[in-house]
Design an enzyme around this catalytic site. Structure first.
Site, mmCIF file in Angstrom:
data_model
loop_
_atom_site.group_PDB
_atom_site.id
_atom_site.type_symbol
_atom_site.label_atom_id
_atom_site.label_comp_id
_atom_site.label_asym_id
_atom_site.label_seq_id
_atom_site.Cartn_x
_atom_site.Cartn_y
_atom_site.Cartn_z
ATOM 1 N N TRP A 99 -16.793 2.677 -5.373
ATOM 2 C CA TRP A 99 -16.223 3.990 -5.027
ATOM 3 C C TRP A 99 -17.217 5.097 -5.337
ATOM 4 O O TRP A 99 -17.355 6.058 -4.580
ATOM 5 C CB TRP A 99 -14.896 4.212 -5.745
ATOM 6 C CG TRP A 99 -13.857 3.189 -5.377
ATOM 7 C CD1 TRP A 99 -13.277 2.271 -6.192
ATOM 8 C CD2 TRP A 99 -13.284 2.969 -4.076
ATOM 9 N NE1 TRP A 99 -12.385 1.503 -5.486
ATOM 10 C CE2 TRP A 99 -12.360 1.905 -4.190
ATOM 11 C CE3 TRP A 99 -13.460 3.575 -2.820
ATOM 12 C CZ2 TRP A 99 -11.619 1.432 -3.111
ATOM 13 C CZ3 TRP A 99 -12.709 3.102 -1.739
ATOM 14 C CH2 TRP A 99 -11.806 2.042 -1.896
ATOM 15 N N ASP A 166 -13.628 11.471 -9.957
ATOM 16 C CA ASP A 166 -12.670 10.624 -9.263
ATOM 17 C C ASP A 166 -11.911 9.875 -10.355
ATOM 18 O O ASP A 166 -12.467 8.995 -11.009
ATOM 19 C CB ASP A 166 -13.424 9.654 -8.333
ATOM 20 C CG ASP A 166 -12.487 8.659 -7.645
ATOM 21 O OD1 ASP A 166 -11.270 8.674 -7.929
ATOM 22 O OD2 ASP A 166 -12.990 7.861 -6.819
ATOM 23 N N LYS A 190 -2.394 4.474 -7.603
ATOM 24 C CA LYS A 190 -2.693 3.611 -8.745
ATOM 25 C C LYS A 190 -1.814 3.951 -9.949
ATOM 26 O O LYS A 190 -1.264 3.069 -10.569
ATOM 27 C CB LYS A 190 -4.162 3.735 -9.168
ATOM 28 C CG LYS A 190 -5.249 3.023 -8.373
ATOM 29 C CD LYS A 190 -5.407 2.938 -7.077
ATOM 30 C CE LYS A 190 -6.422 2.204 -6.304
ATOM 31 N NZ LYS A 190 -7.533 3.002 -5.849
HETATM 32 C C1 LIG Z 1 -8.595 3.159 -4.849
HETATM 33 C C2 LIG Z 1 -9.712 4.054 -5.168
HETATM 34 C C3 LIG Z 1 -10.291 4.904 -4.220
HETATM 35 C C4 LIG Z 1 -9.866 4.910 -2.758
HETATM 36 O O1 LIG Z 1 -8.659 5.551 -2.646
HETATM 37 P P1 LIG Z 1 -7.991 5.784 -1.200
HETATM 38 O O2 LIG Z 1 -6.801 6.627 -1.600
HETATM 39 O O3 LIG Z 1 -7.622 4.452 -0.650
HETATM 40 O O4 LIG Z 1 -8.955 6.505 -0.360
HETATM 41 C C5 LIG Z 1 -11.296 5.749 -4.616
HETATM 42 N N1 LIG Z 1 -11.733 5.761 -5.892
HETATM 43 C C6 LIG Z 1 -11.213 4.949 -6.834
HETATM 44 C C7 LIG Z 1 -11.749 5.000 -8.229
HETATM 45 C C8 LIG Z 1 -10.194 4.072 -6.501
HETATM 46 O O5 LIG Z 1 -9.666 3.264 -7.429
#
Ligand SMILES: *Cc1c(COP(=O)(O)O)cnc(C)c1O
Length: 355
Positions: A99, A166, A190
């Site tokens: 990511w 993020d 999540k």
């Molecule tokens: C799951 C995840 C993403 C992607 O998220 P989407 O909502 O599917 O775009 C990005 N960064 C991290 C750390 C993630 O766990």
């Protein structure tokens, strides 16, 4: 048979959150209409958005001068929306996983990007430390929890420049010093809600500085000014988010979420380290409390599939590791229970006895 949900995302939610959302889907606030068929501008939906935003501010102790925004598009849209809004000359990115790397790739479309450090050569099994951060960069971008590889930056980094994070897979699992960040974003699926809404926390006085024209939907100011009601927001995911935030608060807030995360991780990593069949995949000091990755020890490699089958036959869901790591991944987000973790540990012990 009872199912234990270890999915990496979308993932486990508290049972009462699902039940309360289900009730509102059938009949929203006694209106005779479903939450799915009301207008987002309906008088009784605005309080849902307001309370959800207020609870996020309260739970994360967000200082004055920050706004909370709800958008669609997932964390992946933020990979471009963040640099579009905040990259002026140069941005620094820490490469700790898939990511993080994707975020860095998008930022390059908007200006100079410096990769301050990377653990890519070691298949992201650790989080780089003691790297230089260019003080003339606009921000340092970090991924606090690496969902796929199972490493985490759980202790606040010391950065000479504001950070952008993020936090998709560890937001609301611990206290955060928000004042260190220009922005924090998280796909909600999540730790905060079902899929469909992304939560972004932005520092208001950092907006509107980027030297480029922004499409209306990409400019965070559009959504800050309209309270995330510029266009139709994801109504049901926002409602589920509200229920989850109420649940976090009722359980004791992010301090209690942090305590539980440590409790669960101690139990599971303890067993991984003790059990002769298994080993963890990442450097111990960087182990994620949210995504616990482990594999079969080399001499037991051929037991991987049998263990997976055995675990699945006994109610475990979602413990197959990401294909880039292999083995197993047990995601232990806020709603994961000690009971669930103990059930997995019991299976690991039984399997060891059988082999
Ligand atoms: C799951 C995840 C993403 C992607 O998220 P989407 O909502 O599917 O775009 C990005 N960064 C991290 C750390 C993630 O766990």
């Amino acid at each position: 048979m009872k199912k234990y949900n270890f999915n990496a995302g979308p993932s486990i939610l508290p049972r009462e959150v699902i039940e309360n959302t289900a009730k509102q889907i059938l009949d929203f606030n006694g209106s005779g209409l479903s939450l799915m068929e009301i207008s987002h501008r309906a008088a009784d939906f605005k309080p849902v958005v307001d309370e959800a935003m207020a609870l996020i501010k309260e739970l994360l102790d967000i200082p004055e001068g920050y706004s909370v925004v709800f958008l669609g598009g997932g964390a992946s849209l933020q990979f471009m929306q963040i640099p579009a809004n905040f990259l002026i000359h140069k941005a620094a990115y820490l490469n700790t996983g898939t990511w993080a790397k994707k975020a860095q790739k998008e930022a390059k479309l908007f200006g100079d990007v410096v990769e301050v450090a990377s653990s890519a050569d070691a298949n992201y099994t650790f989080v780089p430390k003691n790297f230089d951060i260019p003080t003339d960069a606009d921000y340092l971008h970090i991924t606090t929890n690496n969902t796929i590889y199972g490493t985490e930056i759980r202790k606040e980094l010391d950065s000479p420049i504001p950070m952008i994070a993020d936090m998709s897979s560890d937001i609301m699992s611990r206290p955060v010093d928000v004042s260190k960040y220009t922005a924090i974003y998280a796909g909600a699926q999540k730790n905060m809600s079902m899929a469909g809404v992304t939560v972004i926390i932005v520092k208001d006085d950092m907006l509107g500085k980027a030297p480029r024209q922004l499409p209306t939907m990409i400019d965070y100011r559009t959504h800050v000014e309209k309270g995330s009601m510029f266009n139709t927001p994801p109504v049901v995911p926002i409602y589920t988010l509200l229920e989850t935030m109420r649940w976090v608060k009722a359980q004791g807030g992010v301090k209690e979420m942090d305590r539980r995360a440590h409790e669960r991780a101690d139990i599971l990593y303890g067993e991984i380290d003790r059990n002769k069949l298994f080993r963890g995949t990442v450097k111990e000091e960087d182990r994620s409390l949210m995504n616990i990755c482990f594999v079969m020890n080399d001499e037991y490699k051929d037991l991987e599939k049998p263990f997976l089958d055995y675990a699945m036959a006994n109610g475990m869901v979602g413990i197959k590791g990401h294909r880039s790591v292999g083995g197993f991944r047990a995601s232990c987000y806020n709603a994961q229970t000690v009971e669930g973790v103990n059930a997995l540990v019991d299976l690991m012990k039984n399997f060891e006895r059988q082999h």
